[in-house]
Scaffold this active site. Structure first.
Site, PDB file in Angstrom:
ATOM      1  N   SER A   1       6.189  -0.314  10.087  1.00 50.10           N
ATOM      2  CA  SER A   1       4.833  -0.237   9.552  1.00 50.10           C
ATOM      3  C   SER A   1       4.606   1.176   9.046  1.00 50.10           C
ATOM      4  O   SER A   1       5.064   2.142   9.670  1.00 50.10           O
ATOM      5  CB  SER A   1       3.822  -0.554  10.657  1.00 50.10           C
ATOM      6  OG  SER A   1       2.529  -0.121  10.268  1.00 50.10           O
ATOM      7  N   SER A   2       3.904   1.284   7.934  1.00 51.64           N
ATOM      8  CA  SER A   2       3.581   2.626   7.416  1.00 51.64           C
ATOM      9  C   SER A   2       2.792   3.399   8.457  1.00 51.64           C
ATOM     10  O   SER A   2       2.847   4.625   8.515  1.00 51.64           O
ATOM     11  CB  SER A   2       2.775   2.517   6.123  1.00 51.64           C
ATOM     12  OG  SER A   2       3.451   1.697   5.196  1.00 51.64           O
TER      13      SER A   2
ATOM     14  N   MET B   1       0.834  -1.204   0.000  1.00 49.92           N
ATOM     15  CA  MET B   1       0.000   0.000   0.000  1.00 49.92           C
ATOM     16  C   MET B   1       0.871   1.256   0.000  1.00 49.92           C
ATOM     17  O   MET B   1       0.395   2.351   0.310  1.00 49.92           O
ATOM     18  CB  MET B   1      -0.944  -0.010   1.200  1.00 49.92           C
ATOM     19  CG  MET B   1      -1.924  -1.191   1.133  1.00 49.92           C
ATOM     20  SD  MET B   1      -3.477  -0.883   1.963  1.00 49.92           S
ATOM     21  CE  MET B   1      -2.925  -0.599   3.632  1.00 49.92           C
TER      22      MET B   1
ATOM     23  N   HIS C   1       9.047  -3.367   3.455  1.00 54.73           N
ATOM     24  CA  HIS C   1       8.607  -3.587   2.075  1.00 54.73           C
ATOM     25  C   HIS C   1       9.812  -3.900   1.173  1.00 54.73           C
ATOM     26  O   HIS C   1       9.754  -4.792   0.335  1.00 54.73           O
ATOM     27  CB  HIS C   1       7.942  -2.326   1.519  1.00 54.73           C
ATOM     28  CG  HIS C   1       6.690  -1.899   2.221  1.00 54.73           C
ATOM     29  ND1 HIS C   1       6.608  -0.753   2.957  1.00 54.73           N
ATOM     30  CD2 HIS C   1       5.457  -2.469   2.277  1.00 54.73           C
ATOM     31  CE1 HIS C   1       5.383  -0.618   3.428  1.00 54.73           C
ATOM     32  NE2 HIS C   1       4.664  -1.640   3.050  1.00 54.73           N
TER      33      HIS C   1
ATOM     34  N   HIS D   1       8.886   1.273   3.413  1.00 59.64           N
ATOM     35  CA  HIS D   1       9.972   1.267   4.399  1.00 59.64           C
ATOM     36  C   HIS D   1      10.808   0.008   4.162  1.00 59.64           C
ATOM     37  O   HIS D   1      10.534  -0.757   3.220  1.00 59.64           O
ATOM     38  CB  HIS D   1       9.405   1.325   5.822  1.00 59.64           C
ATOM     39  CG  HIS D   1       8.326   0.303   6.078  1.00 59.64           C
ATOM     40  ND1 HIS D   1       8.576  -1.046   6.055  1.00 59.64           N
ATOM     41  CD2 HIS D   1       7.005   0.444   6.337  1.00 59.64           C
ATOM     42  CE1 HIS D   1       7.460  -1.700   6.309  1.00 59.64           C
ATOM     43  NE2 HIS D   1       6.473  -0.821   6.473  1.00 59.64           N
TER      44      HIS D   1
HETATM   45  P1  AMP Z   1       1.336  -3.081   3.416  1.00 62.94           P
HETATM   46  O1  AMP Z   1       1.915  -1.979   2.592  1.00 62.94           O
HETATM   47  O2  AMP Z   1       1.206  -2.766   4.861  1.00 62.94           O
HETATM   48  O3  AMP Z   1       0.061  -3.647   2.808  1.00 62.94           O
HETATM   49  O4  AMP Z   1       2.376  -4.279   3.354  1.00 62.94           O
HETATM   50  C1  AMP Z   1       2.766  -4.821   2.120  1.00 62.94           C
HETATM   51  C2  AMP Z   1       3.595  -6.057   2.368  1.00 62.94           C
HETATM   52  O5  AMP Z   1       4.765  -5.724   3.112  1.00 62.94           O
HETATM   53  C3  AMP Z   1       2.852  -7.125   3.185  1.00 62.94           C
HETATM   54  O6  AMP Z   1       3.174  -8.406   2.682  1.00 62.94           O
HETATM   55  C4  AMP Z   1       3.414  -6.924   4.558  1.00 62.94           C
HETATM   56  O7  AMP Z   1       3.368  -8.080   5.367  1.00 62.94           O
HETATM   57  C5  AMP Z   1       4.847  -6.555   4.241  1.00 62.94           C
HETATM   58  N1  AMP Z   1       5.432  -5.837   5.370  1.00 62.94           N
HETATM   59  C6  AMP Z   1       4.956  -4.700   5.958  1.00 62.94           C
HETATM   60  N2  AMP Z   1       5.724  -4.365   7.021  1.00 62.94           N
HETATM   61  C7  AMP Z   1       6.688  -5.305   7.122  1.00 62.94           C
HETATM   62  C8  AMP Z   1       7.790  -5.525   8.008  1.00 62.94           C
HETATM   63  N3  AMP Z   1       8.047  -4.712   9.025  1.00 62.94           N
HETATM   64  N4  AMP Z   1       8.580  -6.610   7.794  1.00 62.94           N
HETATM   65  C9  AMP Z   1       8.326  -7.450   6.767  1.00 62.94           C
HETATM   66  N5  AMP Z   1       7.310  -7.306   5.892  1.00 62.94           N
HETATM   67  C10 AMP Z   1       6.499  -6.248   6.054  1.00 62.94           C
END
Ligand code: AMP
Length: 252
Positions: free
Chosen positions: A158-159, A3, A10, A7
């Site tokens: 986390s974003s 999304m 990702h 960071h």
């Molecule tokens: P998101 O942008 O939050 O939807 O995350 C996109 C992908 O990145 C998902 O598969 C998350 O599990 C992964 N992700 C997000 N934060 C982390 C993190 N701190 N460590 C590893 N993977 C992450």
């Protein structure tokens, strides 16, 4: 699939893909259907230009960053219901969340067919939901689940961490601290899930964190466990101020 507001967590997925694949594609889409009413869809951080720079510096070959109307043109109705694994834990707190996630991941994989797809273990239940969907719908992709990337203070990247005030951030760091404490108890021989759960709850409450759930489940499932006699995962969802955060760790 991401999304955006990228960071190092990702980017670790891009790196894992880079190591294994000839061509790497990333998607950036703040998917409205995985947000519930009253959640943070409107204020979710959006920084496409910066994200594109980060992906370029990781030699990502292709980025797909569609608009909501491209993904969901008028009349788009189909939703994927993944079943029991999507109903508990996050599914209880966010009842429409995983249908939104499963549907958008299926759509993204149909638009950009991939041999391998990479997800982070940070979203433990999401990995199970995607795995269920891929198996049940015979989706021709191999899934890869990558380790949680943490900040130096232990907090899972986390974003949504960007929402936290300095005080909230300090409190929120107790989420990962309590997971480390749980691991320490386990390493010392504690095998009662309830003892570990209570000790986490106490620590979170002492730091002004509002708990959504603390749950210990059998690794690879969402089934609660009482006795930690097989690999298990501790899952936490809690709020620091208005920001809802999740984290987990494997006890093994
Ligand atoms: P998101 O942008 O939050 O939807 O995350 C996109 C992908 O990145 C998902 O598969 C998350 O599990 C992964 N992700 C997000 N934060 C982390 C993190 N701190 N460590 C590893 N993977 C992450």
């Amino acid at each position: 699939p991401t999304m955006g507001a990228l960071h190092a967590g990702h980017l670790s997925l891009v790196q894992a893909a880079r190591d294994e694949c000839d061509v790497v594609a990333a998607t950036i889409f703040v998917n409205p259907t995985q947000f519930g009413a009253g959640e943070d869809l409107d204020k979710y951080p959006r920084q496409l230009e910066l994200d594109l720079e980060k992906l370029a510096s990781e030699s990502c070959d292709l980025v797909f960053a569609p608009s909501a109307s491209t993904m969901y043109p008028a009349g788009c109705e189909t939703k994927i219901d993944v079943g029991a694994v999507a109903r508990t834990l996050e599914g209880e707190s966010r009842p429409t969340h995983f249908a939104g996630v499963a549907t958008v991941v299926m759509k993204l994989l149909n638009i950009l067919p991939a041999q391998f797809a990479y997800f982070g273990r940070k979203d433990y239940q999401q990995t199970l939901v995607i795995q269920r969907m891929v198996e049940d719908l015979n989706v021709p992709v191999e899934l890869r689940f990558c380790p949680i990337v943490r900040d130096p203070d232990g907090m899972a990247m986390s974003s949504r961490n960007a929402y936290l005030s300095p005080q909230e951030r300090e409190n929120a760091s107790q989420i990962s601290a309590s997971l480390r404490h749980a691991s320490a108890l386990y390493q010392q021989g504690e095998r009662s899930a309830e003892v570990i759960r209570q000790s986490i709850l106490e620590r979170l409450a002492a730091h002004d964190l509002r708990v959504d759930y603390v749950s210990l489940v059998r690794d690879g499932t969402v089934e609660p466990v009482q006795q930690l006699d097989a690999p298990s995962v501790v899952l936490i969802a809690a709020r620091a101020g208005k920001t809802r955060l999740i984290d987990n760790t494997l006890l093994k």
